[in-house]
Write an enzyme that holds these catalytic residues in place. Sequence first.
Site, PDB file in Angstrom:
ATOM      1  N   CYS A 112       0.768  -1.401   0.325  1.00 22.70           N
ATOM      2  CA  CYS A 112      -0.105   0.003   0.107  1.00 22.70           C
ATOM      3  C   CYS A 112       0.978   1.308  -0.179  1.00 22.70           C
ATOM      4  O   CYS A 112       0.655   2.257  -0.358  1.00 22.70           O
ATOM      5  CB  CYS A 112      -0.946   0.169   1.319  1.00 22.70           C
ATOM      6  SG  CYS A 112      -2.493  -1.722   0.876  1.00 22.70           S
ATOM      7  N   HIS A 252      -3.150   7.250   3.859  1.00 25.26           N
ATOM      8  CA  HIS A 252      -3.487   5.991   2.668  1.00 25.26           C
ATOM      9  C   HIS A 252      -5.438   5.758   3.262  1.00 25.26           C
ATOM     10  O   HIS A 252      -5.432   5.867   4.530  1.00 25.26           O
ATOM     11  CB  HIS A 252      -2.503   5.244   2.986  1.00 25.26           C
ATOM     12  CG  HIS A 252      -3.253   3.750   2.624  1.00 25.26           C
ATOM     13  ND1 HIS A 252      -4.056   3.301   1.141  1.00 25.26           N
ATOM     14  CD2 HIS A 252      -3.490   1.655   3.296  1.00 25.26           C
ATOM     15  CE1 HIS A 252      -4.072   1.804   1.101  1.00 25.26           C
ATOM     16  NE2 HIS A 252      -3.678   1.086   2.664  1.00 25.26           N
ATOM     17  N   ASN A 282     -10.265  -0.637   0.010  1.00 26.13           N
ATOM     18  CA  ASN A 282      -9.060  -0.378   0.336  1.00 26.13           C
ATOM     19  C   ASN A 282      -8.184  -0.342  -0.949  1.00 26.13           C
ATOM     20  O   ASN A 282      -8.604  -1.583  -1.626  1.00 26.13           O
ATOM     21  CB  ASN A 282      -8.041  -0.857   0.994  1.00 26.13           C
ATOM     22  CG  ASN A 282      -6.652  -0.971   1.584  1.00 26.13           C
ATOM     23  OD1 ASN A 282      -6.212  -0.171   0.258  1.00 26.13           O
ATOM     24  ND2 ASN A 282      -5.612  -1.787   2.734  1.00 26.13           N
TER      25      ASN A 282
HETATM   26  O1  UT7 Z   1      -3.544  -1.644   3.522  1.00 21.23           O
HETATM   27  C1  UT7 Z   1      -3.449  -2.399   4.793  1.00 21.23           C
HETATM   28  C2  UT7 Z   1      -4.676  -3.523   4.600  1.00 21.23           C
HETATM   29  N1  UT7 Z   1      -4.966  -3.656   6.108  1.00 21.23           N
HETATM   30  C3  UT7 Z   1      -5.361  -3.040   6.985  1.00 21.23           C
HETATM   31  O2  UT7 Z   1      -5.800  -2.069   6.950  1.00 21.23           O
HETATM   32  C4  UT7 Z   1      -6.674  -4.278   8.250  1.00 21.23           C
HETATM   33  C5  UT7 Z   1      -6.135  -3.440   9.484  1.00 21.23           C
HETATM   34  N2  UT7 Z   1      -7.214  -3.875  10.248  1.00 21.23           N
HETATM   35  C6  UT7 Z   1      -7.911  -3.567  10.700  1.00 21.23           C
HETATM   36  O3  UT7 Z   1      -8.991  -2.772   9.310  1.00 21.23           O
HETATM   37  C7  UT7 Z   1      -9.361  -4.302  11.408  1.00 21.23           C
HETATM   38  O4  UT7 Z   1      -8.477  -4.936  11.767  1.00 21.23           O
HETATM   39  C8  UT7 Z   1     -10.270  -5.217  10.879  1.00 21.23           C
HETATM   40  C9  UT7 Z   1     -11.637  -4.780  10.301  1.00 21.23           C
HETATM   41  C10 UT7 Z   1      -9.507  -6.063   9.765  1.00 21.23           C
HETATM   42  C11 UT7 Z   1     -11.327  -6.275  11.711  1.00 21.23           C
HETATM   43  O5  UT7 Z   1     -11.486  -5.424  12.931  1.00 21.23           O
HETATM   44  P1  UT7 Z   1     -11.611  -5.400  14.151  1.00 21.23           P
HETATM   45  O6  UT7 Z   1     -11.968  -4.513  15.224  1.00 21.23           O
HETATM   46  O7  UT7 Z   1      -9.801  -5.690  14.267  1.00 21.23           O
HETATM   47  O8  UT7 Z   1     -11.952  -6.959  14.467  1.00 21.23           O
HETATM   48  P2  UT7 Z   1     -11.261  -8.237  15.024  1.00 21.23           P
HETATM   49  O9  UT7 Z   1     -10.035  -8.544  13.801  1.00 21.23           O
HETATM   50  O10 UT7 Z   1     -11.207  -8.256  16.397  1.00 21.23           O
HETATM   51  O11 UT7 Z   1     -12.450  -9.129  14.526  1.00 21.23           O
HETATM   52  C12 UT7 Z   1     -13.886  -9.076  15.396  1.00 21.23           C
HETATM   53  C13 UT7 Z   1     -14.545 -10.588  14.836  1.00 21.23           C
HETATM   54  C14 UT7 Z   1     -14.229 -11.483  14.990  1.00 21.23           C
HETATM   55  O12 UT7 Z   1     -15.120 -13.076  15.799  1.00 21.23           O
HETATM   56  P3  UT7 Z   1     -14.818 -13.148  16.893  1.00 21.23           P
HETATM   57  O13 UT7 Z   1     -13.445 -13.739  16.913  1.00 21.23           O
HETATM   58  O14 UT7 Z   1     -14.493 -12.332  18.164  1.00 21.23           O
HETATM   59  O15 UT7 Z   1     -16.117 -14.168  17.198  1.00 21.23           O
HETATM   60  C15 UT7 Z   1     -14.140 -11.898  13.245  1.00 21.23           C
HETATM   61  O16 UT7 Z   1     -14.374 -13.542  13.804  1.00 21.23           O
HETATM   62  O17 UT7 Z   1     -15.222 -10.158  13.984  1.00 21.23           O
HETATM   63  C16 UT7 Z   1     -15.636 -11.268  13.075  1.00 21.23           C
HETATM   64  N3  UT7 Z   1     -15.434 -10.889  11.567  1.00 21.23           N
HETATM   65  C17 UT7 Z   1     -16.382 -10.411  11.384  1.00 21.23           C
HETATM   66  N4  UT7 Z   1     -17.485 -10.699  11.357  1.00 21.23           N
HETATM   67  C18 UT7 Z   1     -18.740 -10.467  10.148  1.00 21.23           C
HETATM   68  C19 UT7 Z   1     -13.948 -10.586  10.813  1.00 21.23           C
HETATM   69  N5  UT7 Z   1     -14.280 -10.223   9.913  1.00 21.23           N
HETATM   70  C20 UT7 Z   1     -15.797  -9.874  10.041  1.00 21.23           C
HETATM   71  C21 UT7 Z   1     -16.493  -9.137   9.164  1.00 21.23           C
HETATM   72  N6  UT7 Z   1     -18.085  -9.640   9.143  1.00 21.23           N
HETATM   73  N7  UT7 Z   1     -16.469  -9.470   7.691  1.00 21.23           N
END
Ligand code: UT7
Length: 325
Positions: A112, A252, A282
């Site tokens: 990115c 970004h 993104n």
């Molecule tokens: O250019 C760089 C590219 N990458 C990024 O920018 C990613 C940076 N990270 C993020 O933006 C965030 O970490 C995410 C948006 C990916 C995830 O948000 P989060 O608040 O960090 O959620 P989490 O990883 O703590 O997950 C919370 C829950 C999990 O369920 P459990 O294990 O607590 O039951 C995930 O399985 O949310 C679940 N989950 C979803 N639920 C519904 C993960 N993806 C999804 C989804 N829909 N699409």
Amino acid sequence: MKARIVGTGSYLPEKILTNFDIEKMVDTSHDWIVTRTGIEERRISAADEDTSDLAVKAAQRALDMAGVSADEVDLIVMGTVTGDYPWPATACLVQAKLGAKKAFAYDISAACSGFLFALSCADDFLSHGRGKKALVIGAEVFSRAIDWTDRNTCVLFGDGAGAVLLEAQEGDSGVLSSHLHSDGSHFEMLYQPGFGTRNPPSFEGLEARLTFLRMQGNEVYKFAVRSLTEVSKEALNAHGFSSEDVGLFIPHQANLRILEATVKRLKFKAGQYFVNVNKYGNTSAATIPIAIDEANRGGLLKEGDLVLMASFGGGFTWGGTLLRW
Ligand code: UT7
């Protein structure tokens, strides 16, 4: 001599994939995606549209704005990690399609951060007199590098391209400085496992899933806010500026929460920073040049404005660039 942006262009594929469309593909919801990321929809390339095709359209628009023809361009530097082929460089395909006969062309692999790393290279060439005009492009077709059954990643990314035409000019306008960083010790937090020399393709076990992006979202999130904030301060401090001096901050566009946490730490006011992640998700190396083009065509950039850009990405890589519009 400074490298000044004299033309901007962007191209987004026509097909829109909304969160409601993704609800039908994986166990997720529009509300979850908007709350966690701010993304409402993203663009997806047509089957016959490759990264080079997106890049050519964005670059041609930048050339048209500047009134410059492709055969005047001395170099093309392109940030991408989703090129048409592993090699040759997609920038070479773009060079041929544009008819930029005298330009040398190469890709930068900084995920990115690819656009800002590419911009820094082109700035170095131009400010040292090695060429007068450079196309700097960020283009990605991430829709073909993600696992559409993995809700953790498939909701985040989209396809698109942005480009700027840089011209070496005397005066105060142009790139003031770029501040680039890498830390490869965390590479597995955001990467594509196949098919390099570590996991080469084989006739026995060609494992398609290896070509999909892998990510530890939480760790990337923390790194992103920290690195965007620090590198922005580094760029401002290098010239004795503060946030108040900045006309427009273009970070970004990965996730609205990352962006809002960063602008809060940097004390930017509403209207002082650019957001379009809601429309495109993104698009990796393409987010910043697409944003520059939208801001430029939308009249948000005035001559003499200080523009700060900041990125983070796989590698890890991160960078900040300050320029006088
Ligand atoms: O250019 C760089 C590219 N990458 C990024 O920018 C990613 C940076 N990270 C993020 O933006 C965030 O970490 C995410 C948006 C990916 C995830 O948000 P989060 O608040 O960090 O959620 P989490 O990883 O703590 O997950 C919370 C829950 C999990 O369920 P459990 O294990 O607590 O039951 C995930 O399985 O949310 C679940 N989950 C979803 N639920 C519904 C993960 N993806 C999804 C989804 N829909 N699409």
